[in-house]
Design a protein around this motif. Structure first.
Motif, PDB file in Angstrom:
ATOM      1  N   ALA A  74      91.547  60.549  37.113  1.00 29.42           N
ATOM      2  CA  ALA A  74      92.265  61.167  38.216  1.00 29.42           C
ATOM      3  C   ALA A  74      91.614  61.544  39.353  1.00 29.42           C
ATOM      4  CB  ALA A  74      92.720  62.501  37.513  1.00 29.42           C
TER       5      ALA A  74
ATOM      6  N   THR B  66      86.841  59.784  30.918  1.00 28.34           N
ATOM      7  CA  THR B  66      87.824  61.044  30.685  1.00 28.34           C
ATOM      8  C   THR B  66      88.944  60.888  31.546  1.00 28.34           C
ATOM      9  OG1 THR B  66      86.994  62.570  32.265  1.00 28.34           O
ATOM     10  CG2 THR B  66      85.899  62.361  30.057  1.00 28.34           C
ATOM     11  N   ALA B  67      89.922  61.699  31.171  1.00 26.38           N
ATOM     12  CA  ALA B  67      91.290  61.457  32.020  1.00 26.38           C
ATOM     13  C   ALA B  67      91.110  62.389  33.349  1.00 26.38           C
ATOM     14  CB  ALA B  67      92.287  62.210  31.159  1.00 26.38           C
ATOM     15  N   GLU B  68      90.104  63.137  33.430  1.00 23.63           N
ATOM     16  CA  GLU B  68      89.890  64.012  34.573  1.00 23.63           C
ATOM     17  C   GLU B  68      89.056  63.017  35.654  1.00 23.63           C
ATOM     18  OE1 GLU B  68      87.888  68.164  36.087  1.00 23.63           O
ATOM     19  OE2 GLU B  68      87.712  67.616  34.105  1.00 23.63           O
TER      20      GLU B  68
ATOM     21  N   LEU C 296      97.484  66.800  34.468  1.00 23.14           N
ATOM     22  CA  LEU C 296      96.512  65.710  34.428  1.00 23.14           C
ATOM     23  C   LEU C 296      96.964  64.268  34.010  1.00 23.14           C
ATOM     24  CD1 LEU C 296      93.274  65.197  34.907  1.00 23.14           C
ATOM     25  CD2 LEU C 296      93.126  66.251  32.548  1.00 23.14           C
ATOM     26  N   GLU C 297      97.573  64.301  33.104  1.00 18.48           N
ATOM     27  CA  GLU C 297      98.150  62.854  32.333  1.00 18.48           C
ATOM     28  C   GLU C 297      98.921  62.330  33.440  1.00 18.48           C
ATOM     29  OE1 GLU C 297      98.264  59.727  30.558  1.00 18.48           O
ATOM     30  OE2 GLU C 297      97.036  61.444  29.961  1.00 18.48           O
ATOM     31  N   LYS C 298      99.768  62.880  34.527  1.00 19.79           N
ATOM     32  CA  LYS C 298     100.475  62.175  35.648  1.00 19.79           C
ATOM     33  C   LYS C 298      99.199  61.791  36.670  1.00 19.79           C
ATOM     34  CE  LYS C 298     104.019  61.330  35.814  1.00 19.79           C
ATOM     35  NZ  LYS C 298     105.494  62.003  36.654  1.00 19.79           N
TER      36      LYS C 298
ATOM     37  N   ARG D 135      96.295  61.032  36.215  1.00 25.24           N
ATOM     38  CA  ARG D 135      95.572  59.720  35.591  1.00 25.24           C
ATOM     39  C   ARG D 135      96.258  58.483  35.644  1.00 25.24           C
ATOM     40  NH1 ARG D 135      95.937  56.845  30.923  1.00 25.24           N
ATOM     41  NH2 ARG D 135      93.935  55.880  30.089  1.00 25.24           N
ATOM     42  N   ARG D 136      97.685  58.505  35.225  1.00 23.66           N
ATOM     43  CA  ARG D 136      98.618  57.471  35.461  1.00 23.66           C
ATOM     44  C   ARG D 136      98.744  57.000  37.020  1.00 23.66           C
ATOM     45  NH1 ARG D 136     104.836  57.421  33.536  1.00 23.66           N
ATOM     46  NH2 ARG D 136     105.738  55.856  34.956  1.00 23.66           N
TER      47      ARG D 136
ATOM     48  N   THR E   6     106.868  65.435  32.535  1.00 20.59           N
ATOM     49  CA  THR E   6     106.112  64.687  31.796  1.00 20.59           C
ATOM     50  C   THR E   6     106.803  63.715  30.654  1.00 20.59           C
ATOM     51  OG1 THR E   6     106.347  66.477  30.044  1.00 20.59           O
ATOM     52  CG2 THR E   6     104.343  66.816  31.311  1.00 20.59           C
TER      53      THR E   6
END
Length: 389
Positions: free
Chosen positions: A329, A324-326, A305-307, A309-310, A212
């Motif tokens: 993603a 949303t991030a989800e 989740l954040e990765k 999303r990126r 992360t």
């Protein structure tokens, strides 16, 4: 970057249309006896074999051949290659072909002077060589594995239903030199070509989806993935587009020459799942990876989740605005799946010959890795394979 590391890659690369000139430069550094390793004979049809043999003869080498290396090199073939190398008193192993041929050559290299069973020593106990090893050189004709610039070797034991890779730490196991002419990949059948493309993508993703921290390696990998996505679509339309094929060849090398793994954790579970499929069905490596990837990544997405999303934003150009991030993603994974289907990749292990009756063998053949966002248990592995059917 949070990790400490040491980086060294001793392989010398000759890249481009005149890359074979490098073979002339390298051969005088080695003794007279060369074990020429190759696969099923495609190099004789496309002219690469004749080019290599002419250069070997011009350099006064004694040529001993070890042909018939299969796409998933077996332990029996390894034992055969060891005997051929010993009989030849080989001074150099020259692998001409794709990643399987290069992998096999490295396995022979570490086994010729080994006084133990190399399968047990290297692929069960994962030990490093304690004996003299033979130098390896590569002339690449298929891209995907990155074996031309790393210390990895993968061998299949069909009787045990195991396909196991060992990434040797000793720098002397890396090829001493590799010749990379993108034109040598033009005649590859589409199925094999796109299989290699996905092997490259999987190598990058399995190093990307871990950690992360703000890591330079992740930025490099995003660029490599964007380049691969673009060039792969061009290559499918125009198989002899030199620019696309050269970009893909170079991306494949950098995907697994150990550089982008530095300073971070890595997740190799897709390869463990895919290699289990390969061990049980003997299917083409890149296709075993593509067939298990979507169920695996959708399973672990919520844990990283954040990765993810990126990945969606930086690789697939998904707009994050108002989502949303989800949702972002998931849109990224959908874009990846659409790209995979456009290439003609296999998306289900049933298309590779796997059946529900093989689930126990598949689960038992899968090694569990600990570097990713989620360490799988046996039931999760079974569920992923079941979804992959």
């Amino acid at each position: 970057m949070l990790g400490d590391f040491t980086y060294c890659n001793p392989t010398k690369l000759y890249f481009g249309k005149n890359a074979m000139d490098g073979l002339n430069r390298e051969l005088p550094k080695y003794g007279k006896n060369v074990l020429l390793v190759y696969g099923g004979g495609s190099i004789k049809k496309n002219g690469v074999y004749d080019k290599v043999v002419a250069i070997l003869k011009a350099n006064g080498k004694n040529i001993f051949e070890d042909a018939g290396v299969m796409p998933n090199p077996t332990v029996e073939k390894l034992y055969e290659g060891v005997e051929r190398a010993r009989a030849a008193k080989a001074d150099l192993i020259l692998a001409v072909g794709g990643g399987s041929v290069c992998d096999y050559a490295k396995a022979v290299s570490v086994s010729v002077h080994c006084d133990e069973d190399p399968w047990e020593k290297y692929f069960i106990r994962f030990e490093e060589p304690t004996c003299e090893t033979l130098p390896v050189g590569c002339v690449l004709t298929m891209v995907g594995t990155g074996s031309e610039m790393n210390g990895g070797s993968v061998i299949t034991n069909r009787k045990a239903k195991l396909k196991i890779g060992h990434v040797f730490a000793d720098e002397k196991i890396f090829p001493r030199f590799s010749v990379l002419n993108p034109e040598f990949t033009y005649t590859l059948p589409k199925y094999q070509m796109v299989s290699g493309f996905y092997d490259i993508m999987s190598h990058i993703m399995e190093q990307y989806f871990s950690g992360t921290d703000d890591n330079t390696s992740d930025y490099i990998m995003e660029g490599l993935m964007r380049s691969l996505v673009h060039s792969s679509l061009v290559a499918v339309r125009e198989p002899e587009n030199y620019e696309a094929r050269s970009n893909i060849m170079w991306t494949a090398t950098w995907a697994l020459n150990t550089l982008v793994a530095k300073g971070k954790d890595t997740d190799w579970e897709v390869h463990m799942l895919g290699q289990a499929v390969g061990a049980v069905t003997d299917a083409t490596h890149g296709m075993t990876l593509s067939a298990v990837s979507m169920p695996y990544y959708r399973h672990i997405m919520r844990y990283g989740l954040e990765k993810f999303r990126r990945f969606a934003v930086n690789v697939w150009n998904v707009s994050p605005e108002g989502k949303t991030a989800e949702a972002v993603a998931e849109e990224g994974l959908a874009a990846m799946e659409a790209w995979m289907r456009s290439l003609g990749l296999v998306m289900n292990i049933s298309d590779l010959g796997a059946t529900e009756g093989m689930l126990d063998d598949l689960v038992n053949a899968t090694l569990v890795m600990t570097g990713g966002y989620k360490v799988l248990d046996k039931e999760e592995i079974r569920a992923i394979f079941k979804e992959s059917l």
